[in-house]
Design a protein around this motif. Structure first.
Motif, PDB file in Angstrom:
ATOM      1  N   ASN A  62       0.368  -0.811  -0.299  1.00 60.66           N
ATOM      2  CA  ASN A  62       0.191  -0.198   0.124  1.00 60.66           C
ATOM      3  C   ASN A  62       0.888   0.713   0.117  1.00 60.66           C
ATOM      4  OD1 ASN A  62      -2.301  -2.050   0.301  1.00 60.66           O
ATOM      5  ND2 ASN A  62      -1.396  -2.336   2.830  1.00 60.66           N
ATOM      6  N   LEU A  63       0.689   2.641  -0.580  1.00 63.18           N
ATOM      7  CA  LEU A  63       1.238   3.580  -0.456  1.00 63.18           C
ATOM      8  C   LEU A  63       0.812   4.713   0.226  1.00 63.18           C
ATOM      9  CD1 LEU A  63       0.694   3.572  -4.682  1.00 63.18           C
ATOM     10  CD2 LEU A  63       2.902   2.177  -2.896  1.00 63.18           C
ATOM     11  N   TRP A  64       1.589   5.271   1.260  1.00 64.93           N
ATOM     12  CA  TRP A  64       1.332   6.182   1.901  1.00 64.93           C
ATOM     13  C   TRP A  64       2.198   7.184   1.756  1.00 64.93           C
ATOM     14  CZ3 TRP A  64      -1.670   4.852   6.947  1.00 64.93           C
ATOM     15  CH2 TRP A  64      -2.307   3.433   6.946  1.00 64.93           C
ATOM     16  N   ALA A  65       1.668   8.956   1.335  1.00 59.95           N
ATOM     17  CA  ALA A  65       1.864   9.882   1.207  1.00 59.95           C
ATOM     18  C   ALA A  65       2.005  10.866   2.641  1.00 59.95           C
ATOM     19  CB  ALA A  65       1.390  10.702   0.268  1.00 59.95           C
ATOM     20  N   TRP A  66       2.590  11.337   2.933  1.00 60.41           N
ATOM     21  CA  TRP A  66       3.046  11.649   4.316  1.00 60.41           C
ATOM     22  C   TRP A  66       3.745  13.160   4.213  1.00 60.41           C
ATOM     23  CZ3 TRP A  66       0.806   9.376   9.042  1.00 60.41           C
ATOM     24  CH2 TRP A  66       1.093   7.984   8.443  1.00 60.41           C
TER      25      TRP A  66
END
Ligand SMILES: [Zn+2]
Length: 428
Positions: A62-66
Motif C-alpha cells: 500500500n502507498l502512503w504519502a505523508w
C-alpha cells in the motif's frame, strides 16, 4: 483558498488519471499489479512528489504519502489518513476508488492554500488490490495490513493464468518476505476516513450531495466448482450426459429466489467454463456467488440455500460440486466517535445549504465492501459518500457531478482540518 483553485486541481488530476487502464469501450481494467495498475500507482507517486509529500510503500504494497507537521521528528502518530484505491473491477467506472484518492490530494492542497499548518500528521493512502478482480480476495492490501489475510493465505492466491499474487507483487518490486499484519504502521493512524462514490441512489432520493457512512452489510464470495464430463454436443445422448452447466444454472436461479425471499442480494457475476466450446458439453463450470444482506442470518440463509439447490441438481446430473468460501466479511459498523465528529464538522456546513438543505448530512449504510470496512476492526474508520446520479457502479455508467465532487473535497478538507488543527495529545 478559493474553490476554483481546487476545482482546477481536481480537473487536472482527474484528466491525468482518466486515460490509465481505460478500454475502447470506456470502462476500466486496472487489475491489481498489472501494467495499468502500476501506471496508476506511478501517477500517484508523481502527484505526491509534486506536493512534496513523502511517499512510502508499506510492507503490504500500500502507498502512503505523508504530510508531517513542521519540526515533527520520529514516527507519525495520531495521523489523519484518507484515500482509497486505484484498481478496478472488469470494465469498471472511473470514480470507484480514484475519487477518494484525488479528493484526498485536493483536500491536502485546500488546507495548504488556506495556510493550515497541521499539528498532527496527514497521510494520503492508496490501498492495493481493493477490488480483488484478479486474485479473488477483495481488499487484499488492507486485509494483509490488518492481519485479516495471512501471508500463507496470500501465497495461495492465483489469477486465471496461474500467476500468484505473491509473484505479481514481487514483479512490481514489493518484497513479499515481510507481508502481514503491520502494527507499526497501524499505530501511526489516528483515524481513516475514506471518501467514495455512492454505489446506489439513496443520496439522489434524499437530494443530498454527500452522506456519512454508518456501516457495511455482511457480505462475501463463495466459489462453486462443478465437475462433469466433456463430451460432444451432437452425439452424446441426454441420458448419458454429466453436464455441470445445469447445476450451475439451478444455483443462479436459486440465488435470485433466495435473495428475494430473505431480503438480501445475491449474484453470480463470474463464470469459467471448460472447454467453453459451442459444440461441447462442458467438463467443468466454476462460478462465484456474491451474497450480501442486512445481517449475517440473511447471508447465511442465502448461501446455505443456494448450495443445497446446487448440490441437489448436481447429484441428479452426476456432477461433483465443491463450495469454498472466499473473502467473507462480517457486518461492519464504522466508529461512532469518528462518524459523530464528521457530523459535528459537516452538519453546520449543511446548515448553509452547500451539503444538504435540511441541516444534517444524511447517514448511509452500504452493501459494498471497502478498505474502511476491513480496517474498522483495527482502527477508527469513517466514510463519506458522494452522490451518484446514475446509481450505477462497477460499470462505465458510474458517475458523479463535478459540483458534488467539489462538495466532497470541501467536506473532506473540513474534516481533515478539524482533526489535524488541534494540539496533539502528549504521549504518556
Ligand atoms: Zn471502491
Amino acid at each position: 483558498m478559493s474553490a476554483s483553485d481546487i476545482g482546477g486541481t481536481f480537473d487536472r488530476l482527474w484528466s491525468e488519471l482518466l486515460p490509465i487502464g481505460r478500454t475502447s469501450a470506456g470502462g476500466y481494467r486496472r487489475f491489481a499489479w498489472t501494467d495499468a495498475d502500476l501506471y496508476a500507482r506511478q501517477w500517484f507517486l508523481a502527484a505526491a512528489a509534486a506536493r512534496g509529500l513523502d511517499v512510502r510503500t508499506d510492507r503490504n504494497g500500500n502507498l502512503w504519502a505523508w504530510w508531517l507537521p513542521v519540526g515533527w521528528s520520529g514516527e507519525p502518530r495520531e495521523a489523519f489518513v484518507t484515500g482509497s484505491h486505484l484498481d478496478s473491477v472488469p470494465d469498471g467506472g472511473a470514480f470507484d476508488g480514484p475519487l477518494g484518492v484525488i479528493s484526498a490530494l485536493c483536500a491536502v492542497d485546500s488546507l495548504r492554500d488556506r495556510g493550515v499548518q497541521p499539528l498532527r500528521p496527514v497521510a494520503v493512502v492508496v490501498f492495493a488490490d481493493e477490488e480483488g478482480a484478479r486474485f479473488g480476495v477483495a481488499c487484499a492490501g488492507s486485509r494483509l495490513l490488518s492481519g485479516a489475510l495471512t501471508p500463507d493465505a496470500e501465497r495461495a492466491l492465483r489469477d486465471v493464468d496461474g500467476v500468484s499474487l505473491d509473484e505479481a507483487m514481487r514483479r512490481a518490486g514489493v518484497d513479499t518476505a515481510h507481508l502481514g499484519r503491520d502494527d507499526a504502521m497501524l499505530r501511526r493512524v489516528g483515524v481513516f476516513v475514506e471518501l467514495h462514490i455512492e454505489q446506489g441512489q439513496a443520496l439522489v432520493d434524499l437530494d443530498a450531495s454527500l452522506g456519512i457512512g454508518t456501516g457495511i452489510w455482511p457480505h462475501g464470495r463463495w466459489r462453486f466448482s462443478f465437475e462433469g464430463e466433456a463430451n460432444h454436443a451432437g452425439t452424446t445422448r441426454i441420458t448419458e450426459r454429466r453436464d455441470p452447466m445445469l447445476p450451475f444454472a439451478a444455483a443462479a436461479i436459486a440465488a435470485r429466489i433466495l435473495a428475494t425471499k430473505e431480503g438480501g442480494v445475491a449474484t453470480f457475476g463470474r463464470v469459467h467454463v471448460e472447454p467453453n466450446g459451442t459444440n461441447a458439453i462442458p467438463s467443468s463450470v466454476t462460478a462465484w456467488l456474491d451474497a450480501r444482506g442486512p445481517d449475517q442470518a440473511v447471508v447465511d440463509a442465502i448461501v446455505t440455500g443456494v448450495s443445497a439447490n446446487a448440490h441437489a441438481r448436481a447429484v441428479a446430473e452426476g456432477v461433483q460440486l465443491a463450495v469454498a468460501a472466499e473473502s467473507v466479511s462480517g457486518a461492519v459498523e464504522f466508529s461512532n466517535a469518528a462518524s459523530a465528529r464528521l457530523h459535528r464538522v459537516l452538519d453546520p456546513v449543511a446548515g448553509v445549504g452547500s451539503v444538504h438543505p435540511v441541516g444534517r448530512v444524511p447517514d448511509l449504510g452500504t452493501g459494498a465492501g471497502h478498505d474502511a470496512g476491513v480496517l474498522s476492526s483495527v482502527l477508527p474508520t469513517a466514510m463519506l459518500f458522494v452522490r451518484n446520479p446514475s446509481g450505477v457502479s462497477h460499470s462505465p455508467a458510474e458517475f458523479a457531478d463535478r459540483a458534488d465532487c467539489l462538495v466532497g473535497i470541501e467536506a473532506l478538507a473540513a474534516v481533515m482540518a478539524d482533526w489535524v488543527g488541534t494540539a496533539p495529545v502528549e504521549a504518556s
